[in-house]
Design a protein around this motif. Structure first.
Motif: not given
Length: 621
Positions: A202-203, A207, A209, A436, A439-440, A461, A520
């Protein structure tokens, strides 16, 4: 005249010569609303499939692991005993399964709640694996210049390494053993990814990834689209050159029996089933028949026979046509058509044979590539292509036997552009399937056959990436604190020599991967994690990171030289991980008799190209 006497009458009347047979019905005997074809999987009947996001277990600090699964083989069992003690402190359980899969993560991924187990629908194995290896190494002889088109695009393959991910179909099937033992449901995925070629985290904004090795993108594209015109063309040409489509008759008794299928039989069946047009010329007919045989070669397997039998049972073929077809097979002495049509007891078997051959044509000709031509063309029309990349892709496609070298330059250029567009579709599908945003999704150059041997999600992240220069710093620190009289000191010298050599070759590759991760929005922590001393292998990155009772923790492969463990634990403290466990400490020879003197279980596994993360799967919210 009844069914049996009608066939015998034709034989007696001497009407059994294939070239003289006239079929009474000019139209096809197969109809487009066939119920079996409507029940085929999406990837065999139409364009892009509906993709359902998978709620996957994660691999970073957000991993609140509740259960770990390993096989009951001796080495993994020894590690399981150590994990069980750690689990008591961190709040997870350990379970063994009798699936015989030492590398427990290769053939599956787990859902976050443990109710589902995911595995690829198609295996990368056999000649498919060889062809992909040829594709990825095709540019390895070219000079890899930083900043140039294609620079290290294929990761370690660009440096000449052929090692490729991929487990056999039988290994994929073994995923059901764990599923049955915990009451989970097996779901097959479009994405062709070994567990070790996928990392999820997770970022900082929460979000999710996913990091996927490029080999998995290529395999997904190629395995799900084996029936593109370009692939059929190149394989047909190869089979024809090797005389493997149709074989000549033997010149010794029993005369006239062929070793393989007869092209005239195929042409007649394809005409009757509507797959050859009435006005087709001889060349067109023969090409279509050869294309059909190529399709059989590319897609048909023993697993399809149940479907073939089902289709055959639903066929309704006029008696006159069935009679004529049996006589056609009989007179061409088709290898597998061994029925005496003057024997009433054999005619029923002959009928079933002919129906199965028709059903096989229906089944094989109904199959299509996963990606529709319109979807591919739409991307081609809107995509900017680098001229050098297109040229390089042509070279790779030809090397992997995906593109006919004898085709025109324009044909090859269009084929390369289509392939590049198909890879973009694959990435879109993977992003959706992995849950996802596009972009991730980070598609990274392969540092080895599996990415999880060289990188690991850490804090939100952040990704820990092995780095040869950082490893060299660790070795130097350990050397300064180790007496030259220590029995292990010569291995430290060897480890440093190895690193100095490998750094020159592989440092640029790790730098490229770092750029791809940063693209990313991930922060890359360069880690002193992967090296070897000549006698033993060390890998601290193929571990498990999580958050348990004691807070953030990390479990990884133990080195039998304790200063290495201490140095890496110190590195992790700088990343906010204050609790590090090292497992696989038991003597490998004592555990299974397969190890070397002085080698622990973790080092034995690493010598076989796997580690802690490779022999485990886990449930994690």
């Amino acid at each position: 005249m009844n069914r049996i006497t009608s066939v015998i009458a034709l034989l007696v009347a001497g009407q059994a010569y294939a070239s003289d047979i006239v079929f009474p019905n000019d139209g096809p005997i197969i109809f487009p609303d066939d119920p079996i074809l409507n029940r085929l999987p999406d990837n065999q009947t139409n364009g892009l499939p509906v993709v359902t996001p998978l709620p996957l277990s994660i691999d970073d600090i957000n991993n609140t692991m509740s259960a770990v699964f390993l096989s009951s083989l001796k080495e993994s069992k020894a590690v399981a005993e150590e994990l069980s003690e750690i689990g008591k402190n961190e709040g997870f359980t350990v379970k063994l399964t009798d699936d015989g899969e030492l590398w427990a993560e290769d053939n599956k991924w787990m859902s976050a709640d443990g109710t589902k187990i995911y595995r690829p629908a198609i295996a990368l194995e056999g000649s498919d694996k060889d062809d992909l290896a040829a594709f990825t190494t095709a540019l390895s002889s070219e000079t890899q210049t930083p900043g140039s088109t294609g620079y290290l695009r294929e990761g370690h393959h660009s440096l000449g390494q052929k090692e490729m991910f991929g487990v056999r179909s039988s290994n994929l099937d073994n995923a059901k053993v764990l599923a049955e033992s915990i009451g989970a449901k097996i779901e097959k995925t479009i994405s062709v990814i070994d567990g070790g070629n996928l990392l999820v985290g997770k970022k900082e904004n929460g979000e999710p990834y996913a990091i996927v090795g490029r080999d998995s993108v290529l395999a997904t594209t190629l395995l799900h689209n084996t029936l593109t015109p370009e692939r059929i063309d190149v394989v047909r040409a190869r089979l024809k050159t090797d005389n493997r489509l149709y074989y000549p008759p033997r010149e010794v008794p029993p005369f006239g029996i062929v070793y393989g299928p007869d092209i005239n039989v195929d042409i007649k069946l394809l005409e009757l089933t509507g797959f050859i047009k009435k006005d087709a010329n001889t060349t067109q007919k023969e090409t279509q028949a050869e294309n059909y045989r190529t399709r059989v070669y590319l897609t048909f397997s023993f697993n399809d026979f149940d479907t073939i039998d089902k289709i055959a049972s639903e066929l309704n073929i006029p008696v006159e046509q069935l009679n004529e077809l049996m006589l056609l097979f009989n007179e061409t002495h088709h290898t597998d058509f061994q029925f005496d049509l003057k024997d009433p007891n054999e005619i029923k078997k002959a009928e079933e044979f002919v129906k199965r051959e028709i059903a096989k044509i229906k089944f094989v000709m109904a199959k299509k590539p996963l990606y529709s031509a319109s979807a591919i063309q739409q991307i081609v029309n809107n995509m900017h292509f680098d001229v050098v990349e297109v040229t390089q892709t042509i070279t790779q496609l030809q090397a992997g036997r995906y593109l006919n070298k004898d085709q025109s330059p324009l044909y090859k250029e269009e084929a390369a552009k289509k392939f590049l567009a198909m890879n973009e579709l694959t990435k879109d599908i993977m992003a959706k399937e992995l849950g996802v945003k596009r972009k991730n999704l980070a598609v990274v150059a392969q540092p080895a056959f599996h990415i999880d041997m060289h990188m690991r999600p850490l804090n939100a992240g952040e990704v820990m990436l092995n780095d040869p220069q950082t490893v060299l710093s660790l070795i130097n620190v350990v050397m300064r604190n180790t007496p030259k009289t220590d029995p292990f000191y010569p291995e430290l010298i060897k480890a440093k020599e190895n690193l100095q050599k490998e750094s020159r070759k592989y440092q640029p590759l790790y730098n490229k991967i770092a750029e791809q991760l940063a693209a990313i929005g991930l922060h890359v922590n360069r880690a002193p994690a992967v090296f070897h001393t000549g006698k033993r292998y060390v890998n601290f990155i193929n571990g498990i990171v999580g958050h348990g009772t004691s807070g953030a923790y990390y479990i990884t492969n133990a080195s039998s030289f304790e200063p290495f463990n201490e140095a890496f634990a110190y590195y992790l403290q700088g990343q906010g991980i204050t609790k590090t466990y090292f497992v696989g400490k038991a003597d490998s020879k004592t555990v299974s008799g397969r190890g070397k003197d002085g080698e622990n279980v973790a080092e034995f596994l690493l010598r076989r190209q796997g580690g802690l993360d490779c022999i485990t799967t886990h449930i994690a919210q």
